[in-house]
Motif scaffolding. Structure first.
Motif, PDB file in Angstrom:
ATOM      1  N   THR A 173      11.010  -1.256  -4.019  1.00 18.19           N
ATOM      2  CA  THR A 173      10.958  -0.161  -3.054  1.00 18.19           C
ATOM      3  C   THR A 173      12.361   0.175  -2.545  1.00 18.19           C
ATOM      4  O   THR A 173      12.718   1.353  -2.403  1.00 18.19           O
ATOM      5  CB  THR A 173      10.046  -0.558  -1.870  1.00 18.19           C
ATOM      6  OG1 THR A 173       8.753  -0.865  -2.392  1.00 18.19           O
ATOM      7  CG2 THR A 173       9.929   0.553  -0.860  1.00 18.19           C
ATOM      8  N   ASP A 203       4.682   4.382  -4.414  1.00 16.37           N
ATOM      9  CA  ASP A 203       4.775   2.944  -4.217  1.00 16.37           C
ATOM     10  C   ASP A 203       3.449   2.253  -4.495  1.00 16.37           C
ATOM     11  O   ASP A 203       2.404   2.681  -4.027  1.00 16.37           O
ATOM     12  CB  ASP A 203       5.234   2.664  -2.778  1.00 16.37           C
ATOM     13  CG  ASP A 203       6.167   1.461  -2.689  1.00 16.37           C
ATOM     14  OD1 ASP A 203       6.551   0.926  -3.749  1.00 16.37           O
ATOM     15  OD2 ASP A 203       6.528   1.063  -1.560  1.00 16.37           O
ATOM     16  N   GLU A 204       3.519   1.181  -5.285  1.00 23.65           N
ATOM     17  CA  GLU A 204       2.376   0.314  -5.566  1.00 23.65           C
ATOM     18  C   GLU A 204       1.231   1.059  -6.251  1.00 23.65           C
ATOM     19  O   GLU A 204       0.082   1.029  -5.826  1.00 23.65           O
ATOM     20  CB  GLU A 204       1.946  -0.402  -4.274  1.00 23.65           C
ATOM     21  CG  GLU A 204       3.159  -1.137  -3.691  1.00 23.65           C
ATOM     22  CD  GLU A 204       2.875  -1.997  -2.464  1.00 23.65           C
ATOM     23  OE1 GLU A 204       1.781  -1.921  -1.913  1.00 23.65           O
ATOM     24  OE2 GLU A 204       3.786  -2.767  -2.080  1.00 23.65           O
TER      25      GLU A 204
HETATM   26 MG   LIG Z   1       7.689  -2.519  -2.228  1.00 23.40          MG
END
Ligand SMILES: [Mg+2]
Ligand SMILES: Nc1ncnc2c1ncn2[C@@H]1O[C@H](COP(=O)(O)OP(=O)(O)OP(=O)(O)O)[C@@H](O)[C@H]1O
Length: 291
Positions: free
Chosen positions: A47, A131-132
């Motif tokens: 991230t 993200d993710e």
């Molecule tokens: Mg992360």
């Protein structure tokens, strides 16, 4: 940026340290306008890379946090229903009867709520962090794949909106499940390993310049040893930084085995892992590194 070395240097200016492999991948992602797929354990800097890229490019970071059940209305756009209703009431009160006119007014752009994906298409330049992605489901992945191949979206009431300049896209995954090959194929891939001692120490020193050099070295050595101890959840760089910060907050400029054990809660988050760490000879770890 005109080469991997410049990418590396610019990222370093933001405090993010990359090795040559990642610098090359980032450069190619920028140069070829390909999304960057970052996979690896928790806390290894996936991230943070997106934030660093945004800062290096002086572009806003637009973040889409994926979760189970995420759908297009949360990721792409939605209509502002309460405001539409208000508008409808006001129009009715003013005696507007023309249904077609009302409808076209209701689906006007000012009632459109742009969610992260649409924001990224409309903001130039921008860095879009998805993200993710491994937390989202297959359907959402397919939808994302389509969006990333066209950088355009069709809103039935408004038509097609296309990004003039595609955003820089960073996708991250903790690999809780495999992401489909079709999506990966669109992207450049980088696996994030835990860094070696020297690089991790450099990261800690960079992130926590006020912490004693000796403490940073010792904490890095301890974390590197913990990672080899077959833990349920090996600590990431994030935990190394947290641990050094916690010890520094206690006024420590160095750490011995006893202090390390009493502050393990900063770095290990499973009871089994804490038990295992207590069984290790941490004094020997420090002595072996000569720190
Ligand atoms: Mg992360
Ligand atoms: N190469 C690096 N250079 C500088 N800082 C780093 C680097 N790698 C990790 N960090 C630091 O480690 C911390 C954790 O990184 P980050 O949150 O990006 O991890 P992550 O891989 O996204 O983890 P998760 O999978 O849990 O979301 C951040 O504070 C970041 O600043």
């Amino acid at each position: 940026m005109d080469g991997p070395e410049q990418v590396r240097a610019r990222l370093e200016e933001t405090g993010y340290l990359v090795d040559e492999g990642l610098a090359v991948t980032c450069y190619l992602a920028l140069r070829l306008h390909r999304p960057l797929f970052c996979e690896g354990d928790a806390g290894v800097g996936k991230t943070a890379l997106a934030s660093a890229l945004a800062e290096a490019l002086d572009a806003p970071l637009i973040r889409l946090q994926c979760h189970e059940g995420i759908d297009a209305s949360q990721a792409l756009y939605d209509w502002d229903f309460p405001r539409q209703l208000l508008h409808l009431r006001a129009a009715e009160a003013a005696g507007v009867k023309d249904a077609d006119r009302l409808e076209s007014e209701l689906y006007d752009r000012r009632f459109l709520i742009a969610r992260p994906l649409l924001q990224a298409l409309q903001t130039q330049p921008s860095v879009l962090l998805v993200d993710e992605i491994d937390r989202a489901d297959d359907e959402f992945e397919a939808f994302l794949l389509e969006l990333l191949s066209e950088y355009a979206v069709t809103i039935p009431e408004l038509g097609t909106l296309r990004a003039e300049v595609p955003p820089v896209v960073v996708l991250t995954s903790n690999r809780t499940r495999e992401v489909h090959d079709a999506l990966k194929r669109r992207c450049l891939y980088h696996w994030f390993d835990h860094p070696g001692f020297a690089r991790e120490l450099a990261i800690v020193r960079r992130r926590l310049p006020g912490v004693s050099a000796r403490l940073a070295e010792q904490v890095t050595a301890l974390v590197q040893a913990l990672r080899g101890a077959d833990l349920v959840k090996p600590p990431g760089v994030a935990e190394t930084i947290d641990w050094a910060e916690a010890l520094d907050a206690l006024g420590a400029t160095e750490v011995d085995a006893e202090l390390a054990v009493s502050t393990l809660g900063s770095v290990l988050k499973y009871r089994e892992d804490t038990d295992r760490a207590r069984g290790l000879d941490l004094a020997a770890v420090l002595a072996a590194r000569g720190v």
